[in-house]
Write an enzyme that holds these catalytic residues in place. Structure first.
Site: not given
Length: 301
Positions: A173, A181, A186, A190, A217
């Site tokens: 994680d 984010n 975002h 990504d 994630e």
């Protein structure tokens, strides 16, 4: 997806026919040969060819029986089959097509027709496999998706239980990813997720090892026939690879750069833990890694 040369298995008891077809096809494909129905079945199971060119009349069994047995085995059921025959009766062709053959080629061979039909059917196989690959892939990370992981995990757990092998699973994680984010946007999130996916994929040393995006994630890593010490080493190498990317993360409570927490568990050789229980153990280990301060690996030994 690798662009491996496609394989064609030719099953015909006539040596001249085998040689003619092999000569035609060997420049473009890997060619395998069989003289009997049993040989055709054994080589199909061992090599999993993309296409089987199957004579209707073989010395030990007819081609229809070979096709029935191949279709009954999940490992070979998908193999494309073209019958080669000297019989021109429509009922014979219909029988083969009903059993699942893709086409018929009649003897004596017209080389132009043979090459064209083989190329057409192998292109269908290639496109079908590409679609299957895309259906199993997460579009953002290009790792396996959750659905594909669930299929592989169940299969590998059953294999480990059946043969008494070890099986290790790790859950990864990204630390404080929501804050990442929110702060960087975002698109940056990504890019960070793709970078972490590359680190996980880079730690996979064997074809049987699988890294998959499990959700958000979270990435899961499956390592068949891998004991706890070996799996812990792999997990730690992933954590270090992410830390060494030095991606700034000003909002992380784990440190100034992007990091990951990893939890894992191992089914020991001969272990009886169920597949859901093993996965839950890895999830619990991930929770402990987060509680202990993140940017670390916790393993249920």
């Amino acid at each position: 997806m690798s662009e491996e040369t496609q394989k064609v298995l030719i099953a015909d008891d006539d040596g001249i026919n085998r040689q003619v077809l092999a000569t035609l096809l060997k420049q473009d494909y890997v060619v395998l040969l069989a003289k009997t129905g049993e040989q055709a079945i054994e080589r199909a199971q061992r090599h999993l060819p993309d296409l089987l060119m199957l004579d209707v009349m073989l010395p030990d069994m007819d081609g229809y029986e070979v096709l029935r047995r191949l279709r009954a085995d999940p490992a070979t059921a998908h193999i494309e089959v073209i019958f080669i025959t000297g019989m021109g009766r429509p009922e014979d062709e219909a029988k083969g097509l009903k059993l699942g053959a893709a086409d018929y080629i009649t003897k004596p061979f017209n080389t132009t027709v043979v090459m064209a039909r083989v190329a057409t059917h192998l292109e269908v196989v290639r496109q079908r496999r590409m679609l299957q690959h895309l259906a199993h892939m997460d579009g953002l990370t290009e790792l396996a998706n959750r659905r594909r992981f669930d299929e592989i995990y169940q299969s590998e757990w059953q294999r480990a239980a059946r043969h008494g092998h070890a099986l290790s699973v790790a859950l990864l994680d990204i630390d404080c990813f929501k804050q990442y984010n929110d702060h960087y946007g975002h698109p940056a999130g990504d890019r960070a997720l793709r970078a972490v996916a590359r680190a996980a994929r880079g730690a996979m040393r064997r074809p049987c090892d699988v890294a998959a995006r499990y959700g958000g994630e979270e990435i899961v890593v499956l390592m068949p026939e891998t004991d706890a010490a070996q799996a812990l080493h792999v997990a730690e190498s992933i954590r270090e690879a992410v830390a060494q990317m030095l991606v700034p993360h000003e909002r992380s409570i784990a440190g100034p750069v992007l990091s990951v927490s990893i939890g894992g568990a191992t089914l020991p050789p001969g272990g009886e833990e169920s597949a859901p229980a093993l996965f839950e153990s890895a999830d619990a280990a991930l929770y402990r890694a987060k509680q202990a301060g993140r940017n670390r690996v916790n393993w249920r030994m």
